[in-house]
Design a protein around this motif. Structure first.
Motif, PDB file in Angstrom:
ATOM      1  N   ARG A 101      22.798   7.202   4.871  1.00 10.04           N
ATOM      2  CA  ARG A 101      22.478   6.169   5.315  1.00 10.04           C
ATOM      3  C   ARG A 101      22.823   5.979   6.822  1.00 10.04           C
ATOM      4  O   ARG A 101      21.899   5.227   7.497  1.00 10.04           O
ATOM      5  CB  ARG A 101      24.426   5.663   4.709  1.00 10.04           C
ATOM      6  CG  ARG A 101      24.039   3.976   4.852  1.00 10.04           C
ATOM      7  CD  ARG A 101      25.437   3.064   5.188  1.00 10.04           C
ATOM      8  NE  ARG A 101      26.157   3.403   3.645  1.00 10.04           N
ATOM      9  CZ  ARG A 101      27.058   4.146   3.480  1.00 10.04           C
ATOM     10  NH1 ARG A 101      28.097   5.035   4.359  1.00 10.04           N
ATOM     11  NH2 ARG A 101      27.064   4.752   1.878  1.00 10.04           N
ATOM     12  N   ALA A 102      23.793   6.846   7.727  1.00  5.83           N
ATOM     13  CA  ALA A 102      23.990   6.933   9.420  1.00  5.83           C
ATOM     14  C   ALA A 102      22.001   7.724   9.763  1.00  5.83           C
ATOM     15  O   ALA A 102      22.071   6.352  10.363  1.00  5.83           O
ATOM     16  CB  ALA A 102      24.783   8.739   8.874  1.00  5.83           C
ATOM     17  N   ARG A 140      20.113   4.118   9.476  1.00  7.39           N
ATOM     18  CA  ARG A 140      20.537   3.012  10.672  1.00  7.39           C
ATOM     19  C   ARG A 140      19.672   3.941  12.027  1.00  7.39           C
ATOM     20  O   ARG A 140      19.759   2.965  12.411  1.00  7.39           O
ATOM     21  CB  ARG A 140      21.986   3.681  10.614  1.00  7.39           C
ATOM     22  CG  ARG A 140      22.842   2.360  10.506  1.00  7.39           C
ATOM     23  CD  ARG A 140      23.845   2.444  10.698  1.00  7.39           C
ATOM     24  NE  ARG A 140      25.353   1.876   9.263  1.00  7.39           N
ATOM     25  CZ  ARG A 140      25.704   2.983   9.596  1.00  7.39           C
ATOM     26  NH1 ARG A 140      26.206   3.992   9.656  1.00  7.39           N
ATOM     27  NH2 ARG A 140      26.531   2.642   8.227  1.00  7.39           N
ATOM     28  N   ARG A 141      19.714   4.509  12.223  1.00  6.22           N
ATOM     29  CA  ARG A 141      19.143   5.138  13.603  1.00  6.22           C
ATOM     30  C   ARG A 141      17.683   5.250  13.360  1.00  6.22           C
ATOM     31  O   ARG A 141      17.070   4.838  14.386  1.00  6.22           O
ATOM     32  CB  ARG A 141      19.205   7.182  14.105  1.00  6.22           C
ATOM     33  CG  ARG A 141      21.122   6.542  13.976  1.00  6.22           C
ATOM     34  CD  ARG A 141      21.232   8.402  15.033  1.00  6.22           C
ATOM     35  NE  ARG A 141      20.668   8.542  15.816  1.00  6.22           N
ATOM     36  CZ  ARG A 141      20.086  10.085  15.678  1.00  6.22           C
ATOM     37  NH1 ARG A 141      20.123  10.968  15.786  1.00  6.22           N
ATOM     38  NH2 ARG A 141      19.282  10.045  17.292  1.00  6.22           N
ATOM     39  N   ALA A 151      15.727   2.725  11.257  1.00  5.23           N
ATOM     40  CA  ALA A 151      15.863   0.669  11.800  1.00  5.23           C
ATOM     41  C   ALA A 151      16.075   0.639  13.452  1.00  5.23           C
ATOM     42  O   ALA A 151      15.706  -0.391  13.912  1.00  5.23           O
ATOM     43  CB  ALA A 151      17.437   0.513  10.843  1.00  5.23           C
ATOM     44  N   ALA A 152      17.009   1.440  14.309  1.00  6.67           N
ATOM     45  CA  ALA A 152      17.564   0.950  15.484  1.00  6.67           C
ATOM     46  C   ALA A 152      16.094   1.390  16.245  1.00  6.67           C
ATOM     47  O   ALA A 152      16.221   1.222  17.675  1.00  6.67           O
ATOM     48  CB  ALA A 152      18.639   1.345  15.340  1.00  6.67           C
ATOM     49  N   HIS A 169      23.746  14.866  10.597  1.00  9.98           N
ATOM     50  CA  HIS A 169      24.710  14.144  10.363  1.00  9.98           C
ATOM     51  C   HIS A 169      25.914  14.253   8.958  1.00  9.98           C
ATOM     52  O   HIS A 169      26.458  13.002   8.633  1.00  9.98           O
ATOM     53  CB  HIS A 169      23.977  13.002   9.965  1.00  9.98           C
ATOM     54  CG  HIS A 169      23.044  12.158  10.698  1.00  9.98           C
ATOM     55  ND1 HIS A 169      21.863  12.690  11.653  1.00  9.98           N
ATOM     56  CD2 HIS A 169      23.209  10.732  12.023  1.00  9.98           C
ATOM     57  CE1 HIS A 169      20.970  12.118  12.437  1.00  9.98           C
ATOM     58  NE2 HIS A 169      22.481  11.143  12.759  1.00  9.98           N
TER      59      HIS A 169
END
Ligand code: IPE
Ligand code: IPE
Ligand code: MG
Length: 239
Positions: A147-148, A151-152, A154-155, A171
């Motif tokens: 998930r972490a 997120r990166r 997606a960002a 992570h």
């Protein structure tokens, strides 16, 4: 020279068999958990005596919530009181105490505070790192890491093509923790039970019938002796 002679850098222990230890004595399961404290602290002292750098113990799994509420409640209170009673002593011995696992959700706020205080108190210690796996599950850890990473990505901070083993490992809950060299499980059970799934990839496994409350530093030393007779190959061949 063949074989491993050095002591392992990191030993991980599944502290199992508290319930059976108690039942055999006509005691409550929770008395077995309480008796496990002496086993843990004797093992910690033995580990310090031989200069072990990393010791990780499985104290409560993400699946242990399935137990009766009274037992779960006892374990939360017991772990909280153990930290309160023992953290100064650990600190004096130069132990850095850390926790891996999911801190949010069902872990009581009071216990979470003790965990944070104990980590802060001992953070600068340079002796052994004692890691408690608490509300820990190997699959949960990998899902949290995924998930972490997602997120990166997606960002826009991370190219998905660059996601490899090293990125995932960075992570995990304790990215600086070396993989265990040796896993010890007590109580005659031959399974991993969702402990450190990623990190145990090349660990040597050692199983003993001793129930956790009866475990002492001598049992740790026996496991390390066995480890030193193993030949680790990591997929390669002997040259
Ligand atoms: C290990 O002992 C401690 C925890 C899982 C919290 P158990 O409570 O699993 O003891 P047994 O396996 O039932 O004997
Ligand atoms: C593993 O022991 C978890 C801990 C020691 C904290 P369990 O007793 O929960 O494992 P299973 O259920 O026998 O696989
Ligand atoms: Mg068990």
């Amino acid at each position: 020279m063949t074989g491993v002679t050095a002591i392992p850098r990191h030993v991980a222990i599944v502290m199992d068999g508290n319930g059976r230890w108690a039942q055999r004595r006509g005691l409550r399961r929770t008395d077995g958990h309480a008796a496990g404290e002496q086993a843990l602290f004797d093992t910690v002292q033995g580990a310090l005596d031989i200069g072990l750098e990393w010791l990780t113990v499985f104290a409560f799994s993400t699946e242990n919530w399935r137990r009766p509420v009274d037992e779960v409640r006892f374990l939360m209170g017991f772990n909280e009181s153990l930290l309160l009673r023992r953290r100064e002593e650990l600190n004096e011995r130069g132990v850095r105490v850390r926790f891996i696992g999911r801190r949010r959700g069902r872990v009581p706020a009071r216990l979470r505070r003790r965990i944070e205080e104990t980590e802060a108190l001992t953070a600068r210690n340079r002796g052994m790192t004692l890691t408690f796996a608490f509300n820990y599950g190997g699959r949960a850890e990998l899902a949290d890491a995924a998930r972490a990473v997602a997120r990166r990505v997606a960002a826009g901070e991370l190219d998905p093509e660059k996601v490899d083993e090293r990125v995932l490992a960075r992570h995990l809950y304790a990215p600086d923790m070396p993989d265990p060299d040796l896993l010890v499980r007590t109580s005659g059970e031959y399974r991993i039970s969702n402990f450190l799934l990623w990190q145990l990839a090349y660990a040597e496994l050692c199983f003993t019938d001793v129930l956790w409350p009866d475990f002492r530093r001598e049992h740790l030393f026996e496991a390390i002796d066995e480890f030193q007779r193993r030949e680790r190959r990591f997929g390669a061949i002997e040259t």
